[in-house]
Scaffold this active site. Structure first.
Site, PDB file in Angstrom:
ATOM      1  N   ASP A  22       0.810  -1.221   0.000  1.00  0.00           N
ATOM      2  CA  ASP A  22       0.000   0.000   0.000  1.00  0.00           C
ATOM      3  C   ASP A  22       0.844   1.272   0.000  1.00  0.00           C
ATOM      4  O   ASP A  22       0.473   2.287   0.593  1.00  0.00           O
ATOM      5  CB  ASP A  22      -0.972   0.007   1.203  1.00  0.00           C
ATOM      6  CG  ASP A  22      -1.813  -1.255   1.249  1.00  0.00           C
ATOM      7  OD1 ASP A  22      -2.188  -1.738   0.165  1.00  0.00           O
ATOM      8  OD2 ASP A  22      -2.072  -1.761   2.352  1.00  0.00           O
ATOM      9  N   HIS A  50      -4.773  -1.715  -5.702  1.00  0.00           N
ATOM     10  CA  HIS A  50      -3.989  -0.575  -6.184  1.00  0.00           C
ATOM     11  C   HIS A  50      -4.934   0.551  -6.581  1.00  0.00           C
ATOM     12  O   HIS A  50      -5.770   0.374  -7.463  1.00  0.00           O
ATOM     13  CB  HIS A  50      -3.120  -0.994  -7.371  1.00  0.00           C
ATOM     14  CG  HIS A  50      -2.069  -2.006  -6.998  1.00  0.00           C
ATOM     15  ND1 HIS A  50      -1.163  -2.517  -7.884  1.00  0.00           N
ATOM     16  CD2 HIS A  50      -1.767  -2.575  -5.803  1.00  0.00           C
ATOM     17  CE1 HIS A  50      -0.360  -3.359  -7.261  1.00  0.00           C
ATOM     18  NE2 HIS A  50      -0.715  -3.420  -5.998  1.00  0.00           N
TER      19      HIS A  50
HETATM   20  P1  GDP Z   1      -0.834   0.330  -3.488  1.00  0.00           P
HETATM   21  O1  GDP Z   1      -1.419  -0.955  -3.031  1.00  0.00           O
HETATM   22  O2  GDP Z   1       0.637   0.398  -3.269  1.00  0.00           O
HETATM   23  O3  GDP Z   1      -1.205   0.686  -4.906  1.00  0.00           O
HETATM   24  O4  GDP Z   1      -1.461   1.463  -2.558  1.00  0.00           O
HETATM   25  P2  GDP Z   1      -3.022   1.618  -2.146  1.00  0.00           P
HETATM   26  O5  GDP Z   1      -3.765   2.125  -3.314  1.00  0.00           O
HETATM   27  O6  GDP Z   1      -3.517   0.389  -1.483  1.00  0.00           O
HETATM   28  O7  GDP Z   1      -2.912   2.700  -0.984  1.00  0.00           O
HETATM   29  C1  GDP Z   1      -2.355   3.959  -1.215  1.00  0.00           C
HETATM   30  C2  GDP Z   1      -3.418   5.021  -0.864  1.00  0.00           C
HETATM   31  O8  GDP Z   1      -2.783   6.281  -0.773  1.00  0.00           O
HETATM   32  C3  GDP Z   1      -4.485   5.180  -1.935  1.00  0.00           C
HETATM   33  O9  GDP Z   1      -5.687   5.531  -1.309  1.00  0.00           O
HETATM   34  C4  GDP Z   1      -3.970   6.331  -2.797  1.00  0.00           C
HETATM   35  O10 GDP Z   1      -5.015   7.039  -3.456  1.00  0.00           O
HETATM   36  C5  GDP Z   1      -3.324   7.189  -1.739  1.00  0.00           C
HETATM   37  N1  GDP Z   1      -2.164   7.968  -2.173  1.00  0.00           N
HETATM   38  C6  GDP Z   1      -1.186   7.653  -3.062  1.00  0.00           C
HETATM   39  N2  GDP Z   1      -0.230   8.597  -3.068  1.00  0.00           N
HETATM   40  C7  GDP Z   1      -0.599   9.532  -2.170  1.00  0.00           C
HETATM   41  C8  GDP Z   1      -0.012  10.726  -1.685  1.00  0.00           C
HETATM   42  O11 GDP Z   1       1.069  11.124  -2.077  1.00  0.00           O
HETATM   43  N3  GDP Z   1      -0.688  11.402  -0.712  1.00  0.00           N
HETATM   44  C9  GDP Z   1      -1.883  10.997  -0.223  1.00  0.00           C
HETATM   45  N4  GDP Z   1      -2.461  11.724   0.719  1.00  0.00           N
HETATM   46  N5  GDP Z   1      -2.474   9.860  -0.651  1.00  0.00           N
HETATM   47  C10 GDP Z   1      -1.823   9.138  -1.595  1.00  0.00           C
HETATM   48  P1  IMO Z   2      -0.881  -4.202  -2.236  1.00  0.00           P
HETATM   49  O1  IMO Z   2      -0.497  -4.722  -3.597  1.00  0.00           O
HETATM   50  C1  IMO Z   2      -0.890  -4.755   2.107  1.00  0.00           C
HETATM   51  C2  IMO Z   2      -0.704  -8.872   3.600  1.00  0.00           C
HETATM   52  C3  IMO Z   2      -1.975  -9.296   4.307  1.00  0.00           C
HETATM   53  C4  IMO Z   2      -1.411 -10.298   5.291  1.00  0.00           C
HETATM   54  C5  IMO Z   2      -0.311 -10.976   4.482  1.00  0.00           C
HETATM   55  C6  IMO Z   2      -0.714 -12.291   3.847  1.00  0.00           C
HETATM   56  O2  IMO Z   2      -2.207  -3.535  -2.202  1.00  0.00           O
HETATM   57  O3  IMO Z   2       0.217  -3.422  -1.619  1.00  0.00           O
HETATM   58  P2  IMO Z   2      -2.381 -12.952   1.872  1.00  0.00           P
HETATM   59  O4  IMO Z   2      -3.837 -12.682   1.688  1.00  0.00           O
HETATM   60  O5  IMO Z   2      -1.533 -12.420   0.776  1.00  0.00           O
HETATM   61  O6  IMO Z   2      -2.090 -14.391   2.170  1.00  0.00           O
HETATM   62  O7  IMO Z   2      -1.994 -12.145   3.220  1.00  0.00           O
HETATM   63  O8  IMO Z   2       0.057 -10.059   3.464  1.00  0.00           O
HETATM   64  N1  IMO Z   2      -0.899  -8.320   2.237  1.00  0.00           N
HETATM   65  C7  IMO Z   2      -0.926  -7.026   1.943  1.00  0.00           C
HETATM   66  N2  IMO Z   2      -0.835  -5.949   2.743  1.00  0.00           N
HETATM   67  N3  IMO Z   2      -0.992  -4.590   0.773  1.00  0.00           N
HETATM   68  C8  IMO Z   2      -1.056  -5.667  -0.038  1.00  0.00           C
HETATM   69  O9  IMO Z   2      -1.087  -5.573  -1.384  1.00  0.00           O
HETATM   70  C9  IMO Z   2      -1.044  -6.957   0.538  1.00  0.00           C
HETATM   71  N4  IMO Z   2      -1.110  -8.201   0.045  1.00  0.00           N
HETATM   72  C10 IMO Z   2      -1.006  -9.024   1.087  1.00  0.00           C
HETATM   73  O10 IMO Z   2      -2.597  -8.214   4.957  1.00  0.00           O
HETATM   74  O11 IMO Z   2      -0.796  -9.626   6.376  1.00  0.00           O
HETATM   75 MG    MG Z   3      -2.916  -1.654  -1.753  1.00  0.00          MG
END
Ligand code: GDP
Ligand code: IMO
Ligand code: MG
Length: 454
Positions: A22, A50
């Site tokens: 994330d 994502h």
């Molecule tokens: P990913 O799994 O790595 O793609 O990340 P996620 O989408 O799960 O979580 C990142 C969150 O942060 C999302 O809600 C994005 O919209 C938000 N986000 C990304 N970059 C920024 C930033 O620079 N500032 C803020 N405030 N939010 C961001």
């Molecule tokens: P993105 O791509 C955050 C974590 C789960 C759990 C562990 C194992 O959005 O960054 P699983 O279901 O894969 O067997 O869970 O890994 N986990 C993540 N945490 N972002 C992710 O993906 C994750 N994918 C798996 O929360 O602790």
């Molecule tokens: Mg994510």
């Protein structure tokens, strides 16, 4: 014939999370998509979430590469991904409803493994057992998985004889014959885990999953040849890591990890493209740390500061909605991920969230239970649990920075924070993200207006 090895080694880019997920990979992949032709997922499955924010529209991608929003890019789900066909078809439908083109621009490897309903049952049943009172007496070993069936699907891949691949969905009779054996075994295994449902019905499953196969048929491909053909034709590939380096099955905080190689080391096996083809590795790092699920987290702030970060950063899971654990930036962990992933640069995201803190801490070492110190990461949960972080404290800044147009106009304290990250990790911060929007981004120090063209 276009397949060949005259690859421009600097043309291909990998985006990978340097923490526990994330980090904003979706946003950065979206930013880089305009410079590439093919966007490829190499690992994980629907455990990923994502987010891409385009104006008022917010998209959460789980299985489909984030590049799909552009319409004219080829998006590939590589052989290293575990595909839940039901979830994938829902994702395709939801994107189409929102006017996003999903046709032959989406390719799916015939060798990607399939997440079946019983994998999700196994995942949930094992987590329930591990967090139950009986098992608890030995300590809570539940991983806090997303319950998307990821671990059991990869376990079947490694076990071979009980696995189903995407290509198998296109051959109904072969699928049915495999499912007859698998269902007998799996019913017994589920019963052993305390799940008492009716025995799994191989014929019903075969019919349903062959139908899914028919719907996915136009997208299914030999993605290894497709990628090499594209490279041979001079196309640029962008590899989109899911999950993150510290969740890597081999290099993460085992056993509190996911079941794939999510570091860049998973790219060759998960796509069939050799690692030597990748010229640029952009490691994505939040300006602080978060983690979802169980497992060691040395810099965790289980207090008001952690709560403030969670609320400012809207740190709630994209896939499960769970509140994310929050803490200070752990540069011991990030430097280790930079090393393992071969990151050539960093994208520092969510820097805007740190506005308003009097002081900000950076973890630069660990104190071990025996009193000695180390600046090396410990990719083993049991040993990492015992460390205490050693911090450097830096002054914070109060100004909101979301609209900054240049790195040099950020508050001095924010600039010093970024410079210290560069010093400790040894790689440049090439991208600074100041908000979820495409335009709230500084690339090589300047606002990334030109890139936001889609
Ligand atoms: P990913 O799994 O790595 O793609 O990340 P996620 O989408 O799960 O979580 C990142 C969150 O942060 C999302 O809600 C994005 O919209 C938000 N986000 C990304 N970059 C920024 C930033 O620079 N500032 C803020 N405030 N939010 C961001
Ligand atoms: P993105 O791509 C955050 C974590 C789960 C759990 C562990 C194992 O959005 O960054 P699983 O279901 O894969 O067997 O869970 O890994 N986990 C993540 N945490 N972002 C992710 O993906 C994750 N994918 C798996 O929360 O602790
Ligand atoms: Mg994510």
């Amino acid at each position: 014939m276009t397949t060949g090895h005259r690859v421009n080694r600097t043309a291909h880019t990998a985006v990978v999370g340097l923490q526990w997920g994330d980090e904003g990979k979706g946003k950065i992949v979206d930013l880089l998509t305009s410079e590439h032709d093919v966007i490829v997922r190499y690992n994980g499955g629907a455990n990923a979430g994502h987010t891409v924010q385009v104006g008022d529209e917010r998209y959460a991608l789980h299985l489909i590469p984030s590049g799909i929003l552009y319409g004219d890019k080829t998006c590939v789900i590589g052989n290293g991904v575990v595909v839940d066909p039901e979830k994938l078809l829902q994702e395709i439908d939801a994107l189409r409803t929102r006017g996003i083109r999903v046709g032959t621009n989406l390719r799916i490897s015939d060798r990607a493994h399939v997440v079946m309903p019983y994998h999700k049952e196994q995942d949930a049943a094992l987590e329930e057992y591990l967090s139950s009172k009986t098992a608890h007496a030995q300590g809570n070993l539940a991983i806090g998985t997303t319950r998307r069936g990821i671990g059991p699907a990869y376990a079947d891949k490694i076990r071979r004889s009980t696995a189903i691949r995407v290509g198998d969905l296109l051959d109904p009779e072969y699928l049915r014959s495999r499912l007859h054996v698998i269902c007998t075994l799996r019913t017994a295994e589920l019963e052993a885990l305390g799940v008492h449902t009716a025995p799994l019905d191989p014929d019903a499953l075969a019919t349903k999953y062959a139908e899914f196969g028919e719907r996915l048929r136009p997208h299914v491909d030999d993605s290894v040849y497709a990628l090499h053909d594209a490279m041979g034709a001079g196309k640029r590939i962008l590899f989109e890591g899911a999950n993150a380096s510290l969740l890597d099955i081999d290099h993460g905080t085992f056993p509190y990890v996911t079941s794939s190689n999510c570091s860049t080391l998973g790219i060759p096996s998960g796509t069939g493209v050799p690692g030597s083809a990748i010229g640029r590795v952009l490691g994505i790092m939040k300006a602080y740390s978060t983690r979802v699920g169980a497992g060691p987290f040395p810099t965790e702030l289980d207090n008001d500061l952690g709560h403030r970060i969670r609320e400012r950063g809207r740190e709630y899971g994209t896939t499960t909605g769970r509140p994310r654990r929050c803490g200070w930036l752990d540069l011991v962990a990030v430097r280790y991920s930079v090393m393992v992933c071969g990151a050539t640069g960093i994208a520092c995201t969510l820097l805007d969230v740190l506005s308003g803190f009097d002081e900000i801490k950076l973890c630069v070492g660990y104190r071990l239970p025996n009193g000695t110190t180390t600046d090396r990461f410990i990719p083993d949960a049991h040993r990492l649990e015992g460390v205490t972080p050693i911090y450097e404290t830096m002054p914070g800044w109060s100004a909101e920075i979301r609209d900054a147009s240049d790195r040099t106009t950020l508050p001095q304290e924010a600039q010093r924070y970024l410079a210290r990250i560069e010093e400790i990790t040894g790689v440049p911060v090439e991208v600074v993200s100041l908000g979820p929007e495409r335009t709230q981004t500084l690339v090589d120090g300047r606002r990334a207006v030109a890139l936001a063209t889609a």
